[in-house]
Design a protein around this motif. Structure first.
Motif, PDB file in Angstrom:
ATOM      1  N   GLN A  16      -8.619  -6.373   2.028  1.00  0.00           N
ATOM      2  CA  GLN A  16      -7.661  -5.320   2.355  1.00  0.00           C
ATOM      3  C   GLN A  16      -8.381  -4.083   2.886  1.00  0.00           C
ATOM      4  O   GLN A  16      -7.813  -3.283   3.622  1.00  0.00           O
ATOM      5  CB  GLN A  16      -6.843  -4.953   1.108  1.00  0.00           C
ATOM      6  CG  GLN A  16      -6.051  -6.103   0.515  1.00  0.00           C
ATOM      7  CD  GLN A  16      -5.073  -6.703   1.490  1.00  0.00           C
ATOM      8  OE1 GLN A  16      -4.295  -5.968   2.129  1.00  0.00           O
ATOM      9  NE2 GLN A  16      -5.095  -8.029   1.642  1.00  0.00           N
ATOM     10  N   HIS A  17      -9.641  -3.951   2.484  1.00  0.00           N
ATOM     11  CA  HIS A  17     -10.469  -2.815   2.903  1.00  0.00           C
ATOM     12  C   HIS A  17     -11.818  -3.362   3.385  1.00  0.00           C
ATOM     13  O   HIS A  17     -12.823  -3.287   2.674  1.00  0.00           O
ATOM     14  CB  HIS A  17     -10.676  -1.838   1.748  1.00  0.00           C
ATOM     15  CG  HIS A  17      -9.401  -1.345   1.142  1.00  0.00           C
ATOM     16  ND1 HIS A  17      -8.652  -0.333   1.712  1.00  0.00           N
ATOM     17  CD2 HIS A  17      -8.738  -1.730   0.016  1.00  0.00           C
ATOM     18  CE1 HIS A  17      -7.579  -0.113   0.958  1.00  0.00           C
ATOM     19  NE2 HIS A  17      -7.609  -0.941  -0.064  1.00  0.00           N
ATOM     20  N   GLU A  46     -14.283  -3.443  -3.026  1.00  0.00           N
ATOM     21  CA  GLU A  46     -13.026  -4.140  -3.250  1.00  0.00           C
ATOM     22  C   GLU A  46     -13.308  -5.363  -4.118  1.00  0.00           C
ATOM     23  O   GLU A  46     -13.992  -6.288  -3.676  1.00  0.00           O
ATOM     24  CB  GLU A  46     -12.410  -4.558  -1.917  1.00  0.00           C
ATOM     25  CG  GLU A  46     -11.067  -5.269  -2.058  1.00  0.00           C
ATOM     26  CD  GLU A  46     -10.440  -5.598  -0.716  1.00  0.00           C
ATOM     27  OE1 GLU A  46      -9.472  -6.385  -0.710  1.00  0.00           O
ATOM     28  OE2 GLU A  46     -10.910  -5.077   0.320  1.00  0.00           O
TER      29      GLU A  46
END
Length: 234
Positions: A16-17, A46
């Motif tokens: 997601q990051h 993450e």
């Protein structure tokens, strides 16, 4: 945005990051070494939970990152040369993160190698021996009628704790006044031995002075507490 698609594990566990360090782990004594280090260093990361109870380390995606099928492992999007870089083995990751940031590892060459020496002590001795004691005392091995294997690991665990007890005499941390990756490598294992494994009585932990005080100091660190719970278990 950093492209991590060259790492097959990101197809199963999408980032997601992607500009943050990707941590693939579980809060075991080996896993928490890296999460604690990341928290202590303040590096954005993450976390991805890898359930070893469901054999998730043996899928092709994880094995492409760590062919040995063990947690933890990381992908650093800003690795050497600014390129994404995957790394496994908790001790190697600790050294990598310390050198990347210039923290948790002394600058002086002699002290640097002395610190790494104690990380290797954990990797080669404390982890394997404490882990075997946990197996023979808490898990399936406890049902073995022959107690000689358990007693062998009890004796060696007591000896290793004695090594730490002597090392910590007159010291707050393994390297003296400076908290380092040596402490991070060992904290989770000693905590597990007397906590989750419930083996304190077997190894005469109550007779020690320096090791319990060191463990208490380590566990009081906010970054350690956060790291012990990352990735969060479902």
């Amino acid at each position: 945005m950093t492209d991590l698609s060259a790492f097959p594990i990101t197809s199963r566990l999408p980032a997601q990051h992607p500009d943050r360090i990707q941590l693939y782990s579980l809060p075991t004594p080996n896993g928490v070494k890296v999460s604690i280090a990341l928290e202590e260093l303040g590096l954005p990361y993450e976390p991805h939970l890898i359930d070893i109870g469901k054999n998730e380390t043996w899928g092709p995606e994880f094995l492409s990152l760590n062919p040995n099928g063990k947690i933890p492992a990381i992908i650093d999007p800003d690795g050497p040369g600014g390129k994404p870089f995957g790394l496994f083995e908790s001790g190697a990751i600790l050294v990598y993160l310390a050198e990347k940031t210039g923290k948790l590892l002394p600058k002086d060459a002699a002290q640097r190698y002395e610190t790494i020496q104690w990380v290797m002590f954990q990797m080669a001795a404390v982890g394997p021996i404490f882990g075997q004691l946990g197996f023979f005392h808490k898990f399936a091995g406890k049902d073995y009628e022959d107690k000689r294997p358990r007693d062998r690991y009890v004796a060696e665990s007591k000896r290793l704790l004695g090594v730490l007890e002597t090392r910590l005499a007159g010291r707050d941390w393994i390297m003296g006044d400076e908290y380092t990756i040596a402490d991070i490598s060992l904290l989770g294992w000693v905590r597990n031995l007397v906590g989750f494994y419930d083996a304190g009585g077997l190894v005469d932990y109550a007779s020690l002075k320096n090791v319990p005080a060191w463990l208490e100091r380590g566990l009081a660190r906010p970054a350690v507490q956060r790291g012990l719970d990352s990735p969060k278990r479902v």
